[in-house]
Design an enzyme around this catalytic site. Structure first.
Site, PDB file in Angstrom:
ATOM      1  N   ALA A 105       0.849  -1.196   0.000  1.00  0.00           N
ATOM      2  CA  ALA A 105       0.000   0.000   0.000  1.00  0.00           C
ATOM      3  C   ALA A 105       0.882   1.242   0.000  1.00  0.00           C
ATOM      4  O   ALA A 105       2.055   1.183   0.369  1.00  0.00           O
ATOM      5  CB  ALA A 105      -0.930   0.005   1.203  1.00  0.00           C
ATOM      6  N   PHE A 106       0.290   2.370  -0.388  1.00  0.00           N
ATOM      7  CA  PHE A 106       1.108   3.574  -0.583  1.00  0.00           C
ATOM      8  C   PHE A 106       1.691   4.115   0.723  1.00  0.00           C
ATOM      9  O   PHE A 106       2.651   4.875   0.698  1.00  0.00           O
ATOM     10  CB  PHE A 106       0.282   4.667  -1.288  1.00  0.00           C
ATOM     11  N   LYS A 107       1.124   3.723   1.851  1.00  0.00           N
ATOM     12  CA  LYS A 107       1.621   4.257   3.122  1.00  0.00           C
ATOM     13  C   LYS A 107       3.061   3.818   3.422  1.00  0.00           C
ATOM     14  O   LYS A 107       3.709   4.393   4.288  1.00  0.00           O
ATOM     15  CB  LYS A 107       0.697   3.856   4.266  1.00  0.00           C
ATOM     16  N   ASP A 108       3.546   2.819   2.707  1.00  0.00           N
ATOM     17  CA  ASP A 108       4.927   2.366   2.897  1.00  0.00           C
ATOM     18  C   ASP A 108       5.942   3.493   2.739  1.00  0.00           C
ATOM     19  O   ASP A 108       6.906   3.561   3.497  1.00  0.00           O
ATOM     20  CB  ASP A 108       5.269   1.258   1.888  1.00  0.00           C
TER      21      ASP A 108
END
Ligand SMILES: *Cc1c(COP(=O)(O)O)cnc(C)c1O
Length: 430
Positions: A105-108
């Site tokens: 997910a982009f939160k990485d």
């Protein structure tokens, strides 16, 4: 660079303090005192520039002298050592895949950047830092993976027993090393309260530096600007409309910030699910937070988006300017399902429910704008959501990292929702 509080009752501070503190005492959000302007050379060279260099150039003015250039460049290198492919879905819509990081997910990206900044500050002060995170699933995984193996940092994760998905639980509990998972007999709210109590505990404060990796932290928020440049780098033609699946509005706010710094864009579209606070606000000029509604795109089930005040701040709280620069749309679960089916049937592309909300909002938006094209930010891999294979009636190909995970053993300490137990665990980490 100085940061002020959006509530204006806390002193100015620099990037280091803003990162370590997370939130000002007046409970506003930290915001940069000036929005830096990108140079013509930078924008002209974008296409040839490596991703780590782009990240460095974009973030440098925000970090100021809080981190030396050499260290900042290596932090950027480690953070964006992932792929960010732009894939055409249809003639007018492409998707920027932001799910090629460790937790899909982009939160990485934000979590990786913040962890390395904290490592830098911990080394500088020669002080062990403990990061505490309460999670309902996704955020904890990104934070745990982002901080895993980072020297000088210990991570304690609190998650509610039986209330996270199998893959999410494995992402939280199989890392080991500097990551300790506490499985709390209670709810997500209990976990959040325990984290708050620990952060306020005088005995803990005396013995070590404890901080949280909250999503409003500037070190998680600001690096989200990078994606938009990576999209443009791969783009041909007039600047695209960016459709951003939005919940707390951190990601889209970072995109707007980049645009105000000089990054070309054909507009920003906040794609929301049934949680319609912002679409309603743009229509009525009345901001009315309310309890969140559960939907298929559950990472966007937010009834009072925490980063929205930052968007207002960018436009000096002027409603007409905001309206000129931001569009918003709301997509129902039925439309989300229909979009996933239609796109899969017509193009073979598998959207996850969050990306499907973004796609549907963009497709409708482009109907009235002939000649305009757009990019959807695909914020998570479809394999993360069981609903995808049920809706499409196909099995989603499992990436190797998830297959690996399924073979690992969960290691977690089960605890009561008890303040003293959490404190003991934290103090035992130094
Ligand atoms: C967190 C999240 C969002 C929402 O992002 P915000 O920055 O909170 O608006 C969208 N999609 C997925 C998959 C997420 O995890």
């Amino acid at each position: 660079m100085q940061y002020f509080s959006t509530n204006r009752h806390s002193p100015l501070t620099n990037f280091r303090e803003a990162t370590l503190r997370g939130q000002p005492d007046d409970l506003g959000l930290y915001f940069p005192s000036v929005i830096p302007q990108l140079s013509r050379e930078f924008l002209g060279d974008l296409r040839e520039m490596p991703n780590d260099q782009i990240a460095f150039e974009v973030i440098k003015p925000y970090v100021g002298d809080a981190i030396d250039e050499q260290s900042l460049l290596s932090i950027c290198k480690e953070t964006v050592d992932l792929s960010f492919p732009l894939v055409d879905i249809s003639e007018r819509i492409s998707t920027l895949e932001l799910f090629h990081g460790p937790t899909l997910a982009f939160k990485d990206v934000g979590a990786r950047f913040m962890s390395r900044c904290l490592r830098h500050f911990a080394k500088e002060a020669d002080q062990k830092t403990v990061v505490i995170v309460a999670t309902s699933g996704d955020t904890g995984g990104a934070v745990a993976a982002g901080f895993h193996g980072v020297e000088c940092i210990e991570v304690v994760i609190l998650y509610p027993k039986g209330k996270v998905s199998r893959v999410q639980e494995l992402q939280l509990t199989t890392l080991g090393g500097n990551v300790t998972a506490l499985e709390v007999r209670g709810t997500f709210d209990d976990c959040q309260l325990l984290a708050k109590q620990a952060l306020a505990d005088p005995e803990i404060k005396e013995k070590l530096f404890l901080t949280s990796a909250n999503s409003i932290n500037v070190a998680r928020w600001l690096p989200q600007q990078f994606y938009y440049f990576y999209a443009l780098k791969q783009w041909e033609g007039e600047p695209p409309v960016f459709s951003v699946p939005s919940g707390n509005f951190g990601n889209i706010c970072a995109g707007i910030l980049a645009h105000v710094s000089g990054m070309p864009a054909g507009g920003f579209l906040a794609a929301c699910n049934a949680n319609t606070v912002v679409p309603d606000f743009l229509e009525t000029a009345i901001y009315r937070p309310r309890p969140s509604i559960a939907t298929l795109s559950n990472a966007m089930d937010v009834g009072n988006p925490s980063n929205f005040v930052r968007i207002l701040e960018i436009f000096n709280n002027e409603f007409p300017t905001l309206k000129e620069n931001l569009s918003a749309a709301s997509v129902t679960d039925e439309e989300t399902i229909a979009t996933m089916l239609k796109v899969y049937d017509e193009t073979g592309y598998t959207l996850d429910p969050h990306g499907a909300v973004g796609y549907k909002a963009l497709a409708d938006h482009l109907m009235d704008r002939p000649g305009q094209k757009g990019i959807v930010l695909e914020t998570a891999h479809p394999v993360k959501f069981d609903s995808v294979s049920e809706i499409l009636e196909v099995s989603v190909e499992t990436p190797p990292s998830v297959l690996d995970l399924l073979n690992k053993e969960k290691v977690a300490t089960e605890i009561e929702a008890d303040q003293e137990t959490v404190k003991e665990v934290i103090l035992s980490r130094i």
